[in-house]
Design an enzyme around this catalytic site. Structure first.
Site, PDB file in Angstrom:
ATOM      1  N   HIS A  63     -21.275-101.998 -95.270  1.00 28.81           N
ATOM      2  CA  HIS A  63     -20.228-102.383 -96.216  1.00 28.81           C
ATOM      3  C   HIS A  63     -20.735-103.380 -97.255  1.00 28.81           C
ATOM      4  O   HIS A  63     -19.995-103.783 -98.146  1.00 28.81           O
ATOM      5  CB  HIS A  63     -18.986-102.919 -95.482  1.00 28.81           C
ATOM      6  CG  HIS A  63     -19.124-104.276 -94.900  1.00 28.81           C
ATOM      7  ND1 HIS A  63     -19.401-104.511 -93.563  1.00 28.81           N
ATOM      8  CD2 HIS A  63     -18.994-105.501 -95.457  1.00 28.81           C
ATOM      9  CE1 HIS A  63     -19.440-105.805 -93.328  1.00 28.81           C
ATOM     10  NE2 HIS A  63     -19.186-106.434 -94.471  1.00 28.81           N
ATOM     11  N   ASP A 105     -21.268 -99.275 -89.105  1.00 27.89           N
ATOM     12  CA  ASP A 105     -21.530-100.217 -90.191  1.00 27.89           C
ATOM     13  C   ASP A 105     -22.961-100.753 -90.131  1.00 27.89           C
ATOM     14  O   ASP A 105     -23.202-101.893 -89.713  1.00 27.89           O
ATOM     15  CB  ASP A 105     -20.516-101.355 -90.117  1.00 27.89           C
ATOM     16  CG  ASP A 105     -20.414-102.136 -91.425  1.00 27.89           C
ATOM     17  OD1 ASP A 105     -21.143-101.797 -92.370  1.00 27.89           O
ATOM     18  OD2 ASP A 105     -19.604-103.077 -91.478  1.00 27.89           O
ATOM     19  N   SER A 199     -21.488-111.326 -93.330  1.00 24.82           N
ATOM     20  CA  SER A 199     -21.686-109.908 -93.041  1.00 24.82           C
ATOM     21  C   SER A 199     -23.142-109.495 -93.215  1.00 24.82           C
ATOM     22  O   SER A 199     -23.815-109.916 -94.161  1.00 24.82           O
ATOM     23  CB  SER A 199     -20.824-109.052 -93.969  1.00 24.82           C
ATOM     24  OG  SER A 199     -19.461-109.208 -93.676  1.00 24.82           O
TER      25      SER A 199
END
Length: 249
Positions: A63, A105, A199
């Site tokens: 992402h 992911d 992230s």
């Protein structure tokens, strides 16, 4: 009387009630030489983390995609031009095939040129085949993400997080949590967690990357979800080998 007043002030402080989301600590500069800061050209996201797993490959979350990504290695303070830094554009952005948010992911970034390994820039080992983390294990996560709901940081921070039973994330995320490809991380009784901007960073257990910071609730409270690297080892190895045969110019 004084201790009572101090206690009352602590309980009434709105910052204390909100809790620091990461509640970790600044690391010794360049003590995590595998860390990569991603400068991403996109409308919605400007920063992510990642980690160097090969001289010309960084592993991160899918992402964290953008139209153009620059990787900064050897950084501690991302606002400064440190002598240890290596700024390398990304040649290929390689998300997992059929990538779906909150499912698979994970993404590889092939660098335009090889990173030079130094005291400040190094590789992080991937898990051994069949190796799994277990509830109760304490691992570390580092990143340049927010240290609470409203505060950003330019310096690399780290927090120690405990692996949780899968049921903790099933209760919090329901169908969004998949124990075959994800890890549940962070004691729900503590205000210690990863948050916005972290992230793509690695969950490090016994000096090996076991997870990738993926997603969580917007309030930042644990537990949160990390991509389980061991589930994607064949793809990682195959992809790096494939693109090594097609080296960037």
């Amino acid at each position: 009387m004084r201790p009572l007043l101090l206690l009352m002030a602590f309980l009434l402080d709105p910052r204390t009630q909100a809790g620091e989301i990461i509640e970790g600590h600044e690391v010794k500069p360049h003590s995590r030489p595998y860390m990569a800061f991603l400068r991403i050209k996109t409308v919605n996201r400007t920063r992510c983390g990642g980690f160097l797993v090969h001289e010309n490959f960084v592993l991160t979350a899918a992402h964290c995609q953008g139209s153009f990504i620059t990787v900064i290695l050897g950084a501690h303070n991302i606002r400064k031009h440190e002598k240890t830094q290596q700024v390398i554009p990304v040649e290929r952005i390689i998300p997992y095939p059929g990538y779906r948010p909150k499912v698979n992911d994970i993404m590889l970034l092939q660098l335009r040129r090889k990173a030079k390994l130094t005291a400040a820039v190094g590789l992080l080992k991937l898990p051994r085949r069949g190796q799994q983390v277990k509830p109760g294990m304490v691992c570390s996560v580092a990143g340049w993400g927010r240290v609470d709901l409203n505060t950003t940081t330019d310096k690399l921070h780290e927090v120690q997080l405990e692996i949780q039973e899968d049921r903790q994330c099933r209760a919090r995320y329901r169908s969004s949590f998949r124990n075959d490809t994800q890890i549940c991380v962070g004691d729900p009784k503590k205000n210690q967690s990863t948050f916005s901007g972290d992230s793509g960073g690695p969950l490090v257990c016994d000096k090996r990357a076991q997870g990738i910071v993926a997603f969580g609730k917007k309030d930042g409270k644990p537990p949160r979800v990390e991509t389980k690297i061991s589930s994607f080892l064949p793809w990682i190895e195959k992809t790096m080998k494939r693109f090594q045969l097609h080296r960037p110019d």
